[in-house]
Design a protein around this motif. Structure first.
Motif, mmCIF file in Angstrom:
data_model
loop_
_atom_site.group_PDB
_atom_site.id
_atom_site.type_symbol
_atom_site.label_atom_id
_atom_site.label_comp_id
_atom_site.label_asym_id
_atom_site.label_seq_id
_atom_site.Cartn_x
_atom_site.Cartn_y
_atom_site.Cartn_z
ATOM 1 N N ALA A 17 -93.258 23.261 -32.065
ATOM 2 C CA ALA A 17 -92.796 24.636 -31.849
ATOM 3 C C ALA A 17 -91.331 24.785 -32.267
ATOM 4 C CB ALA A 17 -92.984 25.029 -30.386
ATOM 5 N N GLU A 18 -90.508 23.786 -31.933
ATOM 6 C CA GLU A 18 -89.107 23.839 -32.327
ATOM 7 C C GLU A 18 -88.950 23.790 -33.843
ATOM 8 O OE1 GLU A 18 -84.895 21.466 -31.751
ATOM 9 O OE2 GLU A 18 -86.624 20.856 -30.558
ATOM 10 N N ILE A 19 -89.742 22.948 -34.501
ATOM 11 C CA ILE A 19 -89.700 22.863 -35.961
ATOM 12 C C ILE A 19 -90.099 24.200 -36.577
ATOM 13 C CG2 ILE A 19 -90.842 21.832 -37.971
ATOM 14 C CD1 ILE A 19 -90.921 19.185 -36.362
ATOM 15 N N ASN A 20 -91.133 24.829 -36.031
ATOM 16 C CA ASN A 20 -91.580 26.135 -36.545
ATOM 17 C C ASN A 20 -90.499 27.205 -36.363
ATOM 18 O OD1 ASN A 20 -94.056 25.189 -37.437
ATOM 19 N ND2 ASN A 20 -95.084 25.647 -35.492
ATOM 20 N N ARG A 25 -86.230 30.525 -38.839
ATOM 21 C CA ARG A 25 -84.815 30.892 -38.899
ATOM 22 C C ARG A 25 -84.244 30.597 -40.288
ATOM 23 N NH1 ARG A 25 -79.938 28.685 -38.441
ATOM 24 N NH2 ARG A 25 -80.730 26.596 -38.106
ATOM 25 N N LEU A 26 -84.556 29.449 -40.843
ATOM 26 C CA LEU A 26 -84.080 29.101 -42.179
ATOM 27 C C LEU A 26 -84.675 30.025 -43.236
ATOM 28 C CD1 LEU A 26 -84.118 25.203 -42.015
ATOM 29 C CD2 LEU A 26 -82.120 26.696 -42.147
ATOM 30 N N ALA A 27 -85.944 30.384 -43.093
ATOM 31 C CA ALA A 27 -86.578 31.303 -44.045
ATOM 32 C C ALA A 27 -85.896 32.662 -44.013
ATOM 33 C CB ALA A 27 -88.062 31.440 -43.737
ATOM 34 N N THR A 29 -82.767 33.237 -43.158
ATOM 35 C CA THR A 29 -81.451 33.052 -43.763
ATOM 36 C C THR A 29 -81.558 33.029 -45.286
ATOM 37 O OG1 THR A 29 -80.701 31.805 -41.841
ATOM 38 C CG2 THR A 29 -79.441 31.533 -43.867
ATOM 39 N N ILE A 30 -82.564 32.330 -45.791
ATOM 40 C CA ILE A 30 -82.764 32.269 -47.243
ATOM 41 C C ILE A 30 -83.094 33.653 -47.785
ATOM 42 C CG2 ILE A 30 -84.317 31.399 -49.039
ATOM 43 C CD1 ILE A 30 -84.370 28.754 -47.434
ATOM 44 N N ASP A 31 -83.926 34.422 -47.061
ATOM 45 C CA ASP A 31 -84.251 35.784 -47.493
ATOM 46 C C ASP A 31 -82.980 36.638 -47.568
ATOM 47 O OD1 ASP A 31 -86.912 35.126 -47.698
ATOM 48 O OD2 ASP A 31 -87.469 36.015 -45.752
ATOM 49 N N GLU A 32 -82.100 36.508 -46.573
ATOM 50 C CA GLU A 32 -80.842 37.263 -46.591
ATOM 51 C C GLU A 32 -79.985 36.863 -47.794
ATOM 52 O OE1 GLU A 32 -78.732 36.802 -42.923
ATOM 53 O OE2 GLU A 32 -80.453 37.430 -41.730
#
Length: 132
Positions: A17-20, A25-27, A29-32
Motif C-alpha cells: 500500500a505504501e509503495i502504491n 504521488r510520483l506519477a 509529480t511527473i504529470d505536473e
C-alpha cells in the motif's frame, strides 16, 4: 516481536500500500512536470513575463516623462514554498514602487528637446535613404 523492537512489524500488504501511494504521488509529480515543460506552456510563461516587464518599463518611462505615477524603488526574489516545483526562470519577483511628484520644468524642457532632436534625426535619416 524481538526484544529490541518497539515498532510493530509491517505486513506485506502495508508495504504494498505504501509503495502504491508513493507511485501515485510520483506519477502526479511527473504529470505536473510534463505540463510545465510543454513548449507551449513555456512560451506562454515567457510571453507573460515579457509583457509584465514591458509594462513596468512603460510605466517607469511614463513616470519619468510626465512626472506622475510611480517609480520602482527595489525588487527582490521571493523564496518558493517548501515542496514546490519550479523550472528555471519561474522565480517570483516582488517590486516596491514609490509615487513621484512632478518633474521640474527644466527636466521637462530637456526631455522635449531630446525628443525633438531624435525625431529630426530619424526624419533626416529616412529622407537621406530615400534619396540614395
Amino acid at each position: 516481536m524481538a526484544a529490541g523492537d518497539t515498532e510493530p512489524r509491517r505486513t506485506p500488504a502495508d508495504i504494498e500500500a505504501e509503495i502504491n501511494r508513493e507511485q501515485r504521488r510520483l506519477a502526479e509529480t511527473i504529470d505536473e512536470l510534463v505540463v510545465q515543460a510543454k513548449p507551449a506552456n513555456i512560451a506562454r510563461r515567457q510571453i507573460n513575463r515579457v509583457k509584465e516587464k514591458g509594462g513596468r518599463l512603460v510605466d517607469e518611462a511614463r513616470a519619468l516623462v510626465i512626472g506622475g505615477g510611480a517609480v520602482r524603488v527595489e525588487s527582490h526574489l521571493v523564496e518558493p514554498r517548501e515542496g514546490s516545483i519550479l523550472l528555471k526562470g519561474d522565480d517570483e519577483v516582488v517590486t516596491t514602487y514609490q509615487s513621484r511628484g512632478r518633474l521640474p520644468p527644466e527636466a521637462m524642457i530637456l526631455a522635449v528637446g531630446v525628443g525633438a532632436v531624435i525625431a529630426v534625426g530619424v526624419v533626416a535619416l529616412i529622407v537621406r535613404r530615400r534619396r540614395a
